[in-house]
Motif scaffolding. Structure first.
Motif, PDB file in Angstrom:
ATOM      1  N   ALA A  67       0.834  -1.204   0.000  1.00  0.00           N
ATOM      2  CA  ALA A  67       0.000   0.000   0.000  1.00  0.00           C
ATOM      3  C   ALA A  67       0.870   1.256   0.000  1.00  0.00           C
ATOM      4  O   ALA A  67       0.574   2.237  -0.696  1.00  0.00           O
ATOM      5  CB  ALA A  67      -0.923  -0.013   1.217  1.00  0.00           C
ATOM      6  N   LEU A  68       1.955   1.235   0.772  1.00  0.00           N
ATOM      7  CA  LEU A  68       2.881   2.369   0.773  1.00  0.00           C
ATOM      8  C   LEU A  68       3.551   2.512  -0.585  1.00  0.00           C
ATOM      9  O   LEU A  68       3.692   3.638  -1.108  1.00  0.00           O
ATOM     10  CB  LEU A  68       3.932   2.182   1.865  1.00  0.00           C
ATOM     11  CG  LEU A  68       5.056   3.216   1.903  1.00  0.00           C
ATOM     12  CD1 LEU A  68       4.507   4.617   2.179  1.00  0.00           C
ATOM     13  CD2 LEU A  68       6.101   2.827   2.951  1.00  0.00           C
ATOM     14  N   GLU A  69       3.967   1.410  -1.182  1.00  0.00           N
ATOM     15  CA  GLU A  69       4.623   1.461  -2.493  1.00  0.00           C
ATOM     16  C   GLU A  69       3.707   2.052  -3.558  1.00  0.00           C
ATOM     17  O   GLU A  69       4.144   2.866  -4.385  1.00  0.00           O
ATOM     18  CB  GLU A  69       5.087   0.049  -2.881  1.00  0.00           C
ATOM     19  CG  GLU A  69       6.218  -0.460  -2.008  1.00  0.00           C
ATOM     20  CD  GLU A  69       6.495  -1.946  -2.175  1.00  0.00           C
ATOM     21  OE1 GLU A  69       7.530  -2.407  -1.646  1.00  0.00           O
ATOM     22  OE2 GLU A  69       5.679  -2.653  -2.815  1.00  0.00           O
ATOM     23  N   ARG A  70       2.433   1.674  -3.533  1.00  0.00           N
ATOM     24  CA  ARG A  70       1.483   2.236  -4.503  1.00  0.00           C
ATOM     25  C   ARG A  70       1.342   3.751  -4.314  1.00  0.00           C
ATOM     26  O   ARG A  70       1.294   4.507  -5.286  1.00  0.00           O
ATOM     27  CB  ARG A  70       0.115   1.563  -4.357  1.00  0.00           C
ATOM     28  CG  ARG A  70       0.037   0.142  -4.862  1.00  0.00           C
ATOM     29  CD  ARG A  70      -1.414  -0.294  -5.051  1.00  0.00           C
ATOM     30  NE  ARG A  70      -2.179  -0.193  -3.814  1.00  0.00           N
ATOM     31  CZ  ARG A  70      -2.366  -1.197  -2.962  1.00  0.00           C
ATOM     32  NH1 ARG A  70      -1.812  -2.381  -3.207  1.00  0.00           N
ATOM     33  NH2 ARG A  70      -3.092  -1.040  -1.875  1.00  0.00           N
ATOM     34  N   GLU A  79       6.216   4.238 -12.438  1.00  0.00           N
ATOM     35  CA  GLU A  79       5.509   2.996 -12.749  1.00  0.00           C
ATOM     36  C   GLU A  79       5.511   2.044 -11.568  1.00  0.00           C
ATOM     37  O   GLU A  79       4.531   1.317 -11.353  1.00  0.00           O
ATOM     38  CB  GLU A  79       6.164   2.309 -13.946  1.00  0.00           C
ATOM     39  CG  GLU A  79       5.939   2.976 -15.275  1.00  0.00           C
ATOM     40  CD  GLU A  79       6.526   2.204 -16.434  1.00  0.00           C
ATOM     41  OE1 GLU A  79       6.401   2.674 -17.580  1.00  0.00           O
ATOM     42  OE2 GLU A  79       7.120   1.120 -16.208  1.00  0.00           O
ATOM     43  N   ALA A  80       6.603   2.004 -10.822  1.00  0.00           N
ATOM     44  CA  ALA A  80       6.717   1.016  -9.754  1.00  0.00           C
ATOM     45  C   ALA A  80       7.588   1.546  -8.631  1.00  0.00           C
ATOM     46  O   ALA A  80       8.421   2.434  -8.824  1.00  0.00           O
ATOM     47  CB  ALA A  80       7.301  -0.289 -10.303  1.00  0.00           C
ATOM     48  N   CYS A  81       7.390   0.960  -7.458  1.00  0.00           N
ATOM     49  CA  CYS A  81       8.158   1.333  -6.267  1.00  0.00           C
ATOM     50  C   CYS A  81       8.437   0.077  -5.458  1.00  0.00           C
ATOM     51  O   CYS A  81       7.595  -0.824  -5.374  1.00  0.00           O
ATOM     52  CB  CYS A  81       7.374   2.338  -5.419  1.00  0.00           C
ATOM     53  SG  CYS A  81       8.089   2.682  -3.791  1.00  0.00           S
ATOM     54  N   LYS A  82       9.623   0.016  -4.871  1.00  0.00           N
ATOM     55  CA  LYS A  82       9.930  -1.041  -3.905  1.00  0.00           C
ATOM     56  C   LYS A  82      10.475  -0.383  -2.654  1.00  0.00           C
ATOM     57  O   LYS A  82      11.367   0.467  -2.730  1.00  0.00           O
ATOM     58  CB  LYS A  82      10.966  -2.026  -4.477  1.00  0.00           C
ATOM     59  CG  LYS A  82      11.148  -3.260  -3.589  1.00  0.00           C
ATOM     60  CD  LYS A  82       9.857  -4.043  -3.465  1.00  0.00           C
ATOM     61  CE  LYS A  82       9.743  -4.752  -2.123  1.00  0.00           C
ATOM     62  NZ  LYS A  82       8.370  -5.209  -1.846  1.00  0.00           N
ATOM     63  N   CYS A  83       9.934  -0.760  -1.497  1.00  0.00           N
ATOM     64  CA  CYS A  83      10.370  -0.194  -0.228  1.00  0.00           C
ATOM     65  C   CYS A  83      11.350  -1.109   0.478  1.00  0.00           C
ATOM     66  O   CYS A  83      11.323  -2.337   0.308  1.00  0.00           O
ATOM     67  CB  CYS A  83       9.167   0.080   0.669  1.00  0.00           C
ATOM     68  SG  CYS A  83       8.218   1.533   0.155  1.00  0.00           S
ATOM     69  N   PHE A  84      12.205  -0.500   1.293  1.00  0.00           N
ATOM     70  CA  PHE A  84      13.305  -1.195   1.947  1.00  0.00           C
ATOM     71  C   PHE A  84      13.371  -0.823   3.429  1.00  0.00           C
ATOM     72  O   PHE A  84      12.707   0.113   3.876  1.00  0.00           O
ATOM     73  CB  PHE A  84      14.633  -0.820   1.276  1.00  0.00           C
ATOM     74  CG  PHE A  84      14.742  -1.247  -0.156  1.00  0.00           C
ATOM     75  CD1 PHE A  84      15.476  -2.367  -0.508  1.00  0.00           C
ATOM     76  CD2 PHE A  84      14.097  -0.536  -1.161  1.00  0.00           C
ATOM     77  CE1 PHE A  84      15.573  -2.771  -1.835  1.00  0.00           C
ATOM     78  CE2 PHE A  84      14.184  -0.926  -2.489  1.00  0.00           C
ATOM     79  CZ  PHE A  84      14.930  -2.055  -2.828  1.00  0.00           C
ATOM     80  N   ALA A  85      14.214  -1.529   4.163  1.00  0.00           N
ATOM     81  CA  ALA A  85      14.357  -1.291   5.599  1.00  0.00           C
ATOM     82  C   ALA A  85      15.034   0.026   5.915  1.00  0.00           C
ATOM     83  O   ALA A  85      14.938   0.512   7.041  1.00  0.00           O
ATOM     84  CB  ALA A  85      15.137  -2.445   6.243  1.00  0.00           C
ATOM     85  N   SER A  86      15.720   0.624   4.949  1.00  0.00           N
ATOM     86  CA  SER A  86      16.380   1.912   5.141  1.00  0.00           C
ATOM     87  C   SER A  86      16.666   2.515   3.773  1.00  0.00           C
ATOM     88  O   SER A  86      16.571   1.828   2.744  1.00  0.00           O
ATOM     89  CB  SER A  86      17.695   1.747   5.914  1.00  0.00           C
ATOM     90  OG  SER A  86      18.650   1.060   5.132  1.00  0.00           O
ATOM     91  N   LEU A 222      12.183   3.915  -6.767  1.00  0.00           N
ATOM     92  CA  LEU A 222      11.112   4.022  -7.760  1.00  0.00           C
ATOM     93  C   LEU A 222      11.697   4.090  -9.153  1.00  0.00           C
ATOM     94  O   LEU A 222      12.796   4.612  -9.355  1.00  0.00           O
ATOM     95  CB  LEU A 222      10.269   5.273  -7.499  1.00  0.00           C
ATOM     96  CG  LEU A 222       9.616   5.363  -6.127  1.00  0.00           C
ATOM     97  CD1 LEU A 222      10.423   6.280  -5.217  1.00  0.00           C
ATOM     98  CD2 LEU A 222       8.185   5.845  -6.229  1.00  0.00           C
ATOM     99  N   GLY A 223      10.964   3.548 -10.119  1.00  0.00           N
ATOM    100  CA  GLY A 223      11.442   3.577 -11.484  1.00  0.00           C
ATOM    101  C   GLY A 223      10.543   2.800 -12.416  1.00  0.00           C
ATOM    102  O   GLY A 223       9.409   2.446 -12.063  1.00  0.00           O
ATOM    103  N   PRO A 224      11.027   2.489 -13.630  1.00  0.00           N
ATOM    104  CA  PRO A 224      10.247   1.702 -14.588  1.00  0.00           C
ATOM    105  C   PRO A 224       9.924   0.321 -14.024  1.00  0.00           C
ATOM    106  O   PRO A 224      10.771  -0.307 -13.368  1.00  0.00           O
ATOM    107  CB  PRO A 224      11.176   1.605 -15.799  1.00  0.00           C
ATOM    108  CG  PRO A 224      12.161   2.719 -15.628  1.00  0.00           C
ATOM    109  CD  PRO A 224      12.342   2.891 -14.162  1.00  0.00           C
ATOM    110  N   ALA A 225       8.720  -0.151 -14.262  1.00  0.00           N
ATOM    111  CA  ALA A 225       8.270  -1.409 -13.662  1.00  0.00           C
ATOM    112  C   ALA A 225       9.193  -2.578 -14.010  1.00  0.00           C
ATOM    113  O   ALA A 225       9.520  -3.416 -13.157  1.00  0.00           O
ATOM    114  CB  ALA A 225       6.843  -1.706 -14.120  1.00  0.00           C
ATOM    115  N   GLU A 226       9.628  -2.650 -15.265  1.00  0.00           N
ATOM    116  CA  GLU A 226      10.478  -3.774 -15.684  1.00  0.00           C
ATOM    117  C   GLU A 226      11.805  -3.778 -14.939  1.00  0.00           C
ATOM    118  O   GLU A 226      12.285  -4.825 -14.501  1.00  0.00           O
ATOM    119  CB  GLU A 226      10.717  -3.700 -17.191  1.00  0.00           C
ATOM    120  CG  GLU A 226      11.541  -4.853 -17.740  1.00  0.00           C
ATOM    121  CD  GLU A 226      11.736  -4.763 -19.251  1.00  0.00           C
ATOM    122  OE1 GLU A 226      12.548  -5.551 -19.780  1.00  0.00           O
ATOM    123  OE2 GLU A 226      11.081  -3.917 -19.897  1.00  0.00           O
TER     124      GLU A 226
END
Length: 384
Positions: A67-70, A79-86, A222-226
């Motif tokens: 939900a945070l990534e969206r 297009e896309a996001c991935k979250c990390f521990a820091s 964050l960046g292009p989904a692929e």
């Protein structure tokens, strides 16, 4: 008064809000689970092959983190996001996921210290780097080599807050098939949209303004989904810098007040910076918006609450004394919370025979929410 994109305000106010999915809850529930059952083995095998989008094990995808990534992807127009521990988890995944032995990175601007420490560590694996503090295309172009795969920019920078020519850098990189990445933590998605200028990847330390309450650690890429999918499998899953669901919940909560907080951070920091610029005990103020309101770069709405200044005395001893006399500014690392903070630019006096890029008498301020008048009064008594 700083003006934000009305769409961004709505995204922040409805952070993670999906009425159909969460039964009308204004924030999504915390999915405090390490794994997720499937109805059949066939479903489990299918979902294990698409862990970047389906929750099977929380080292991959978790509903609260998703939900945070969206929400962050909407804010950055990504297009896309991935979250990390820091934040360093996000930076590490970017570098490990994109680069191989023989590749080079060009770092542009005053880069966050641990990022450069990681770059030096990567030299042991054959990934080399160059650096320039100049943010203009004329200075950057001659430094690009055949092996350069990534231009990594921090704008505004970490300590001296220089601003780079992001549209020019993005265009130059695309001409040469080089990827670009920007650490956008200082500006936040509300003040700067790097992807709209052609930057490929954006990085955030969510710990700072996105969280806003000094109670959670996290980062985002964050960046292009692929390409984010490739980094998910090649670096994120293997390195394991996983954001906890509760931290994701805190960041979603923080986003709801980000426009209001950032508006005060911006206004009060500009007031304090102007006061310091006119003080006899101060030689320079490093605030990218100071005096430039009429000529701000395109796609940049203003500066946040982080800036620095150099004392006329010019010594670390004087900087330490001033910092120690401040009462409302906590002595601490990081920034972006409700409390004001101060830190020196050095831990010890730099060698006199080598003029340091960061002045010995530098103090960096994170302007909190105590109010500009109170903070100016505190600085006045400390500088006396």
């Amino acid at each position: 008064m700083i003006e934000f994109d009305p769409l961004d305000i709505q995204i922040c106010l409805r952070a993670g809000d999906d009425v159909a999915e969460h039964g009308g809850a204004v924030l999504p529930p915390i999915a405090q689970a390490s794994l997720f059952r499937k109805a059949t083995m066939e479903e489990l095998h299918r979902d294990l092959a698409r862990e970047h989008i389906v929750s099977t094990y929380s080292r991959g995808t978790n509903p609260t983190v998703k939900a945070l990534e969206r929400t962050l992807a909407k804010l950055e127009r990504a297009e896309a996001c991935k979250c990390f521990a820091s934040g360093m988890g996000a930076i590490g995944a970017l570098l490990f996921g994109l680069l191989k032995a023989g590749d080079r990175v060009l770092f542009v601007g005053d880069i966050y210290g641990p990022t450069l420490e990681l770059a030096r560590r990567l030299e042991d694996f054959g990934i080399l780097h160059d650096q320039t503090f100049a943010g203009d295309v004329a200075a950057i172009a001659p430094l690009l080599r055949e092996e350069t795969r990534l231009i990594y920019v921090e704008s505004p920078g970490s300590m001296l807050f220089g601003v780079a020519d992001l549209p020019g850098i993005a265009a130059l990189a695309r001409e040469r098939s080089i990827l670009t990445a920007l650490d956008n933590t200082v500006a936040t998605p509300l003040l700067q949209k790097p992807m709209e200028l052609g930057i490929d990847f954006v990085i955030h330390s969510c710990t700072k303004y996105i969280g806003g309450h000094s109670d959670a650690l996290g980062g985002a890429l964050l960046g292009p989904a692929e390409r984010i999918e490739r980094i998910f499998y090649d670096a994120y899953m293997l390195l394991g810098a996983v954001m906890a669901p509760f931290d994701a919940f805190l960041f979603l909560r923080g986003l709801m007040s980000l426009p209001v907080r950032l508006r005060q951070h911006h206004a009060d920091a500009l007031t304090v910076a102007r006061y310091l610029a006119g003080h006899s005990a101060v030689s320079r103020v490093f605030h990218p918006q100071l005096g430039l309101e009429a000529t701000m770069p395109r796609n940049w709405r203003g500066h946040s609450g982080l800036f620095s200044f150099e004392l006329a005395d010019g010594s670390l001893a004087r900087a330490m004394a001033v910092a120690n006399h401040l009462k409302l500014f906590g002595k601490a690392v990081s920034w972006g919370g409700a409390e004001s903070l101060v830190i020196t630019g050095h831990k010890r006096e730099p060698a006199s025979e080598v003029p340091p890029r960061i002045p010995a008498g530098l103090l960096r301020l994170s302007i909190g929410l105590e109010g500009a008048d109170a903070l100016v009064a505190d600085l006045e008594q400390a500088l006396a």
